[in-house]
Structures are given as structure tokens and as C-alpha cells.
Design a protein around this motif. Structure first.
Motif, PDB file in Angstrom:
ATOM      1  N   ALA A  10       0.946  79.211 101.711  1.00  0.00           N
ATOM      2  CA  ALA A  10       1.132  80.667 101.693  1.00  0.00           C
ATOM      3  C   ALA A  10       2.568  81.117 101.930  1.00  0.00           C
ATOM      4  O   ALA A  10       2.814  82.313 102.083  1.00  0.00           O
ATOM      5  CB  ALA A  10       0.217  81.332 102.720  1.00  0.00           C
ATOM      6  N   HIS A  11       3.514  80.161 101.960  1.00  0.00           N
ATOM      7  CA  HIS A  11       4.888  80.653 102.027  1.00  0.00           C
ATOM      8  C   HIS A  11       5.924  79.707 101.441  1.00  0.00           C
ATOM      9  O   HIS A  11       6.325  78.734 102.066  1.00  0.00           O
ATOM     10  CB  HIS A  11       5.299  81.023 103.450  1.00  0.00           C
ATOM     11  CG  HIS A  11       6.548  81.853 103.476  1.00  0.00           C
ATOM     12  ND1 HIS A  11       6.549  83.205 103.229  1.00  0.00           N
ATOM     13  CD2 HIS A  11       7.849  81.522 103.636  1.00  0.00           C
ATOM     14  CE1 HIS A  11       7.775  83.676 103.272  1.00  0.00           C
ATOM     15  NE2 HIS A  11       8.601  82.667 103.507  1.00  0.00           N
ATOM     16  N   LEU A  12       6.385  80.055 100.251  1.00  0.00           N
ATOM     17  CA  LEU A  12       7.531  79.362  99.654  1.00  0.00           C
ATOM     18  C   LEU A  12       8.466  80.409  99.067  1.00  0.00           C
ATOM     19  O   LEU A  12       8.030  81.446  98.565  1.00  0.00           O
ATOM     20  CB  LEU A  12       7.062  78.391  98.567  1.00  0.00           C
ATOM     21  CG  LEU A  12       6.368  77.108  99.061  1.00  0.00           C
ATOM     22  CD1 LEU A  12       5.824  76.317  97.881  1.00  0.00           C
ATOM     23  CD2 LEU A  12       7.315  76.242  99.891  1.00  0.00           C
ATOM     24  N   SER A 164       9.604  93.348 107.324  1.00  0.00           N
ATOM     25  CA  SER A 164      10.929  92.964 107.813  1.00  0.00           C
ATOM     26  C   SER A 164      11.187  91.484 107.600  1.00  0.00           C
ATOM     27  O   SER A 164      10.275  90.704 107.316  1.00  0.00           O
ATOM     28  CB  SER A 164      11.035  93.279 109.308  1.00  0.00           C
ATOM     29  OG  SER A 164       9.996  92.603 110.003  1.00  0.00           O
ATOM     30  N   HIS A 165      12.458  91.106 107.758  1.00  0.00           N
ATOM     31  CA  HIS A 165      12.837  89.696 107.755  1.00  0.00           C
ATOM     32  C   HIS A 165      13.655  89.457 109.022  1.00  0.00           C
ATOM     33  O   HIS A 165      13.142  89.626 110.112  1.00  0.00           O
ATOM     34  CB  HIS A 165      13.605  89.355 106.462  1.00  0.00           C
ATOM     35  CG  HIS A 165      13.828  87.904 106.248  1.00  0.00           C
ATOM     36  ND1 HIS A 165      15.028  87.384 105.825  1.00  0.00           N
ATOM     37  CD2 HIS A 165      13.004  86.846 106.416  1.00  0.00           C
ATOM     38  CE1 HIS A 165      14.912  86.051 105.736  1.00  0.00           C
ATOM     39  NE2 HIS A 165      13.706  85.707 106.086  1.00  0.00           N
ATOM     40  N   PHE A 166      14.925  89.137 108.897  1.00  0.00           N
ATOM     41  CA  PHE A 166      15.809  89.058 110.063  1.00  0.00           C
ATOM     42  C   PHE A 166      16.598  90.362 110.156  1.00  0.00           C
ATOM     43  O   PHE A 166      16.865  90.995 109.151  1.00  0.00           O
ATOM     44  CB  PHE A 166      16.781  87.879 109.925  1.00  0.00           C
ATOM     45  CG  PHE A 166      16.158  86.553 110.258  1.00  0.00           C
ATOM     46  CD1 PHE A 166      16.370  85.972 111.505  1.00  0.00           C
ATOM     47  CD2 PHE A 166      15.339  85.902 109.349  1.00  0.00           C
ATOM     48  CE1 PHE A 166      15.790  84.741 111.818  1.00  0.00           C
ATOM     49  CE2 PHE A 166      14.761  84.684 109.658  1.00  0.00           C
ATOM     50  CZ  PHE A 166      14.987  84.102 110.886  1.00  0.00           C
ATOM     51  N   THR A 202       4.312  88.415 109.697  1.00  0.00           N
ATOM     52  CA  THR A 202       5.382  87.488 110.072  1.00  0.00           C
ATOM     53  C   THR A 202       6.734  88.196 110.003  1.00  0.00           C
ATOM     54  O   THR A 202       6.983  88.948 109.059  1.00  0.00           O
ATOM     55  CB  THR A 202       5.367  86.259 109.134  1.00  0.00           C
ATOM     56  OG1 THR A 202       4.164  85.534 109.347  1.00  0.00           O
ATOM     57  CG2 THR A 202       6.556  85.342 109.386  1.00  0.00           C
ATOM     58  N   HIS A 203       7.577  87.938 110.974  1.00  0.00           N
ATOM     59  CA  HIS A 203       8.923  88.523 111.093  1.00  0.00           C
ATOM     60  C   HIS A 203       8.953  89.924 111.704  1.00  0.00           C
ATOM     61  O   HIS A 203      10.020  90.531 111.796  1.00  0.00           O
ATOM     62  CB  HIS A 203       9.682  88.557 109.751  1.00  0.00           C
ATOM     63  CG  HIS A 203      10.162  87.217 109.286  1.00  0.00           C
ATOM     64  ND1 HIS A 203      11.041  86.464 110.015  1.00  0.00           N
ATOM     65  CD2 HIS A 203       9.888  86.513 108.156  1.00  0.00           C
ATOM     66  CE1 HIS A 203      11.285  85.330 109.348  1.00  0.00           C
ATOM     67  NE2 HIS A 203      10.590  85.325 108.230  1.00  0.00           N
ATOM     68  N   LEU A 204       7.806  90.463 112.139  1.00  0.00           N
ATOM     69  CA  LEU A 204       7.842  91.746 112.844  1.00  0.00           C
ATOM     70  C   LEU A 204       8.253  91.524 114.303  1.00  0.00           C
ATOM     71  O   LEU A 204       8.069  90.444 114.862  1.00  0.00           O
ATOM     72  CB  LEU A 204       6.468  92.420 112.807  1.00  0.00           C
ATOM     73  CG  LEU A 204       6.064  93.096 111.492  1.00  0.00           C
ATOM     74  CD1 LEU A 204       4.606  93.528 111.566  1.00  0.00           C
ATOM     75  CD2 LEU A 204       6.963  94.295 111.173  1.00  0.00           C
TER      76      LEU A 204
HETATM   77 ZN   LIG Z   1      10.431  83.776 106.641  1.00  0.00          ZN
END
Ligand SMILES: [Zn+2]
Length: 358
Positions: A10-12, A164-166, A202-204
């Protein structure tokens, strides 16, 4: 020998990593980068389309990602939302090229999902002839210039969004930040609900996580995130967050970046072999979530293996993403039953999608 099992990752970030022809064999991609020193993972990549097929990874969530950086921020990113949007469109163009030559196929609804799973289950079709399916996700929403762009993105097949991300973020602050989802982010959540998009938490920030869970009633997952009890940084999920996700029938993708698996591992300094970070370390994270849930229905794979790192920051007993198959034996050794292993390899994500899209 154990029969290869279908894997859903689920994450690439397939479209993002610098100038790699992912249709080529992994050895060739590494060879071409041997002289390059611009990034630490040069010559050490673990992901390409032939390796995905070899590892039975027939379906992935693949990202678009382009950050906006406000004046004064030292974080790498684009100087305007329009530039960020343009980058995501270039990434989309790459996915379309992969579709045009039969390497990949986009999955946007239940019919396409069922047809794709049917193809991968068909042993009469050679694996080399099976395209890798991808569900398009936007990692950090900065590039959506305004709400009208959400609808444009939905039309080209976007099905999941992480706000969000970083760093700061136009819709929500991300990893290594604190604070609340912005007013624009709250508005975006409202519109995402109308489209039944999947919200990736993810990333929040912690505050953002709580707000997102409260404000968003559509489907929620954590695509690539481990357990904070084991790796105590804000990037990972604490028990309260895990419990909230379980309540929402979410699935959590375990990631294979060494620093997200072992707290001792220091980015750019530590060595996976010296630290003895192995694939099995992730099972500790899965175990913890399974104990909280009382079952194996909320853990799965969100490897992040092309997230700008390679073998220098991955478990040492893994050469390429095809080694995800090793989890069959590792999990069995750790006492997981066949059904639990199938849940982790693909069934949990598929159940999630069938619920979300029916
Ligand atoms: Zn990431």
C-alpha cells in the motif's frame, strides 16, 4: 518450496525516485547509477517492475508527491502550488506511459479490482504478461491548488489522499511538526467525503490525526506507519491512535525503512547488518497491533521501499522487494496461521477496498 502468495503493497513512490527506468532489471538500474553520488541510495534501489512481478506484488498503492515550500522554509519543495501540481501531472504522465506499454494498469473501482485480482489468480497467464495494478494516492495535498483540483484529480483516478507529508503543508502540518489541520484542510476533508476518497492518516501530526478521525466519516487507512511503542517517534502510531483506527476498520501498512523498525537505527549513520535489522523486526510491530485488535485484520504491508532509500536503509536480509515473500516463512515461524498470513499479504487491504468501494 512455499508457493508464492499475492502481495498488496500500500505504499510505493514509483513515479518519484530520480531518473530510474523501472521497466529494466534491478541489476541494470543499479549498474547505471554506480558512478552517481547525488543520493545515498544510488546503485542500491530495491524496487522495479520486474522485481514486483517476481515477488507476486500484483497490486500497489502508488503515489503522486510534490510539496509546496513557503518562503523561509529550508525544506526541499516547490515555490508555488502551481509548480507542485505540474510535478504531480508529470508523475501521472509516467504512470500513463507504463499503462500504454502494458507494464501497469490503474485500478479505480470494484469491477477493475475484481478483474485484476482474477488475472493475477490465473495461472495460465505468464506473470511477465500481468501488469502491476496501481491505486493512485496523493502523499501530501499541497499540489491541489484549490478544491476544483480535487475534482480534476478524482477524474483521472485519484482514490486516496494524505493531507500532509513532511513540514508545514498547506492543508495540514506533517511529520516532525505539531499543530492543527488548516481551515483549507478541513474544507478539503469535507469535499473528499463527497467523493468517498480514502483518507491516509500517515504523516499527520497527533493533533491532526485526532481532528481527521473526528471530521472525516469516509474510509480511513494508515498506508505506511509502524508502532510508536517500539519506535518512540511522532512518525509512528501510538496505542490510542491504533485503537481508533481499529474502531474505524482501518488497515495499517507496516513499513520497511530501518529507522521506522528499530529505534537504535540512525538515518545515514547506522548499518542494517551491524544493527541486525531484519525483515522479522516488522513482525514485532504487527504483533503489537494484532494484540490490541485481538485479530490479524488490521495489519498489512505498506513497504515504502522506494522512498528515497535502498539497501543501505532496509533490512539486511532483503535484496529486493521480491523478498517480501520471505514473510510467509517468517510469520509461520512466529506462530501466524495461514489465514493470518493471507490477511497480511493481501486480504486485509482487499477487504478494506471492497468495503470502501461497494
Ligand atoms: Zn511517506
Amino acid at each position: 518450496m512455499t508457493k508464492r502468495m499475492f502481495v498488496f503493497d500500500a505504499h510505493l513512490d514509483l513515479a518519484i525516485e530520480g531518473n530510474r527506468d523501472l521497466t529494466r532489471p534491478l541489476e541494470e538500474i543499479r549498474q547505471r547509477e554506480m558512478h552517481m553520488k547525488d543520493k545515498r541510495d544510488r546503485g542500491r534501489g530495491t524496487v522495479c517492475l520486474p522485481e514486483l512481478r517476481k515477488g507476486g506484488i500484483g497490486l500497489v498503492v502508488a503515489t503522486q508527491l510534490a510539496r509546496y515550500t513557503p518562503p523561509g522554509s529550508s525544506l526541499a519543495g516547490w515555490n508555488s502550488p502551481q509548480q507542485a501540481w505540474a510535478m504531480t501531472q508529470a508523475q501521472l504522465a509516467w504512470y500513463r506511459e507504463m499503462e500504454a506499454i502494458g507494464e501497469m494498469v490503474q485500478i479505480t473501482n470494484l469491477d477493475e479490482l475484481d478483474a485484476h485480482i482474477g488475472l493475477w489468480e490465473n495461472d495460465n497467464v505468464a506473470d511477465e504478461k500481468k501488469p502491476v495494478g496501481y491505486i493512485l494516492s496523493l502523499e501530501g495535498a499541497d499540489s491541489l491548488v484549490d478544491i476544483s483540483y480535487l475534482y480534476k484529480a478524482y477524474d483521472y483516478g485519484l482514490r486516496a489522499i494524505g493531507l500532509s507529508h513532511f513540514g508545514p503543508g498547506r492543508y495540514a502540518p506533517g511529520t516532525k511538526m505539531e499543530g492543527s489541520i488548516t481551515p483549507a484542510g478541513k474544507e478539503l476533508l469535507k469535499e473528499m467525503g463527497k467523493l468517498n476518497l480514502i483518507l491516509d492518516v500517515t504523516h499527520l501530526t497527533d493533533e491532526g490525526f485526532d481532528q481527521a478521525i473526528d471530521l472525516y466519516s469516509g474510509p480511513v487507512w494508515a498506508s505506511h506507519q509502524n508502532v510508536r511503542k517500539i519506535v518512540p517517534t511522532q512518525r509512528q502510531l501510538n496505542d490510542e491512535q491504533i485503537k481508533k483506527l481499529i474502531e474505524r476498520k482501518a488497515v495499517i501498512g507496516g513499513m520497511l525503512d530501518c529507522w521506522a523498525m528499530d529505534i537504535r537505527f540512525i538515518d545515514a549513520i547506522s548499518d542494517p547488518w551491524q544493527m541486525n535489522v531484519r525483515l522479522e523486526n516488522l513482525v514485532d510491530h504487527w504483533d503489537h497491533i494484532c494484540q490490541l485488535a485481538g485479530n490479524s485484520q488490521h495489519v498489512a504491508i505498506g513497504s515504502d521501499l522506494d522512498g528515497i532509500f535502498g539497501t543501505e536503509q532496509s533490512p539486511w536480509d532483503m535484496n529486493s522487494i521480491a523478498d517480501l515473500q520471505k514473510y510467509q516463512d517468517i510469520l509461520a515461524r512466529r506462530g501466524y496461521k495461514q489465514e493470518d498470513i493471507e490477511n497480511i499479504f493481501h486480504k486485509n487491504w482487499l477487504r478494506f477496498l471492497r468495503n470502501a468501494w461497494s
